[in-house]
Write an enzyme that holds these catalytic residues in place. Sequence first.
Site, mmCIF file in Angstrom:
data_model
loop_
_atom_site.group_PDB
_atom_site.id
_atom_site.type_symbol
_atom_site.label_atom_id
_atom_site.label_comp_id
_atom_site.label_asym_id
_atom_site.label_seq_id
_atom_site.Cartn_x
_atom_site.Cartn_y
_atom_site.Cartn_z
ATOM 1 N N SER A 1 0.796 -1.234 0.000
ATOM 2 C CA SER A 1 0.000 0.000 0.000
ATOM 3 C C SER A 1 0.826 1.280 0.000
ATOM 4 C CB SER A 1 -0.957 0.007 1.201
ATOM 5 O OG SER A 1 -2.048 -0.854 0.965
ATOM 6 N N SER B 1 -6.018 3.217 4.726
ATOM 7 C CA SER B 1 -5.452 2.481 3.587
ATOM 8 C C SER B 1 -6.523 1.695 2.836
ATOM 9 C CB SER B 1 -4.339 1.534 4.052
ATOM 10 O OG SER B 1 -3.526 1.141 2.977
ATOM 11 N N LYS C 1 0.119 3.673 -2.723
ATOM 12 C CA LYS C 1 -0.965 4.656 -2.621
ATOM 13 C C LYS C 1 -0.437 6.080 -2.495
ATOM 14 C CE LYS C 1 -4.625 1.731 -0.585
ATOM 15 N NZ LYS C 1 -3.991 0.480 -0.131
#
Length: 414
Positions: free
Chosen positions: A54, A114, A57
Site C-alpha cells: 500500500s 489504507s 498509494k
Amino acid sequence: MNTSLALVQPPQASAADTNTADLQLNASSAILMEASTGQILYEYNADKALPPASMAKMMTEYLVMDAIESGKIKTTDMVNTTPAAADAIGSGQLLALNEQATVDNMFAAMSIYSSNDATVALAEAIAGSEESFAKMMNEKAKEFGLSPDAHFINSTGLSRADMGKYAPKELQGETLLSAKDAALIAYHLINDHKNLLEYTKTPARKFRETDKSPMINWNWMLADNKSNKNFAKYAYEGLDGLKTGHTDEAGYCFTGTAERNGMRLISVVMGTGPKEEARFIETRKVLDYGFNNFAPKQVLTAKAEIDSLKTVNIKKGVQLEVPVVTQTGLTLIAKKGTPDDQFKVTAQALDESKLTAPIEKGQVVGTAKVTYEGKEYNVNLITTEEVEKAGWFRLFFRAIKQFFIDTLSGAKNG
C-alpha cells in the site's frame, strides 16, 4: 529570518554508513532522506525494486491532490463506488456498491485507513478506469525520475492475482518500487502537497457519522498516539505520516516522516516482519540515526556581510562602489559537531559588464559560495543602497583623473 535550507553529504561517510551493520536492521531495504532537498543520509539496498504494497498509494494520493489543486475535482464532490471498488479486497472494505461519499471522505479513508475500495473509487473518478489511472501513475514516476524498475499496475499496490477479474489488460507485471523510489514519492508529496499531513497525522476518524467505530490509522508511530495505551510505546516525537503497506509478497513496509528542531526526515523500510510492529521498530532505528547524528547548521545569515567581499565596484555611478550583503541565510544539514572551519565561504562579484549604474537597492550583484565536503551552495549578494548614474560632467573629469593616474603609474614603472 529568511534562510534557505540546503543539504550536504555526511562528512567522512564510511561503509558503515551505508549498510545494516551499524543500525542492525531487519529489513530487505531501507533509506533515510532529508525532506527539503532529497539528500540521502543513509541507505541499504535502496535501489532494489520490491513489492511496495500500500505504499504505492502515495502516488495515488499525489495525483488526487493534483486533481484537487487543478480544479478537476473538489473535496466536496461525490464519488460513486463502482463494482471494481466495491469488490476490492484487503484493507478498507468500507463501501457498498453504488455508495457515494465525498472526495474528502474517500481521501481520508485512503490515507488514514489504507482503504483499497476508496482508493479504486478515487482513481476511477479521476481517470475513468483504474488502469488508465495506473498509466498516469507511471507517467508521474517518469517525471519524478524514479528508477527504471518503478512500475504501477493499479492504484492500491495489490498484486495482480488479488485484483482478480479487474486486473489490467495492457499493463503487465506487478507494482514495484525501490526504497529510494518510495522516498522520492514521499519527498514530492511533502514538498508539493504538504496538506496531506493533515490527513496522515490523524489517529482516528469516522467514515460516516453514523458509524459506531472510527477508522484507526495503521500508522502506530504517530506522535499523537503517545496517549493511546495500545500504541504509546510506538509513538515517535514529531512523526505525522506517511504510509504503511503489507502483502504476503511485500512483507511489512512503512514510509515514515517526522520533524524535529526544524529538520524533517523521510524514512522507508521494506520487507520487515514477520510481525506488524517490525516495520515500526525498524523505522525507529533509521529515524533515530538521522536525528541523533545530523542537525541544521546555519552557515550564513540573511543581510550579512561577507568578509572577502564587503563592497562591489560600480561603473559610471555617482559612487564607485556599493556595500553588499547576503540576500538570504543558508542552513546546511551536517553531522553534529562539525567545526566551523569545515565550511569555506568565498564571494565573487558579477561580471563588470553587469555592474553599471544605475543600480537599484536590493539588486543582485554577486554570489557568496559555501563549500563543504566537495559540494557548493550559493547565496545571492545584493546591494544595500542604490547607485545613481553619474552625469557626463562627473564622468568626464573622472576619466581625466584616471588618465593622469595611469600616465604617472606608467612613468614610474618605466
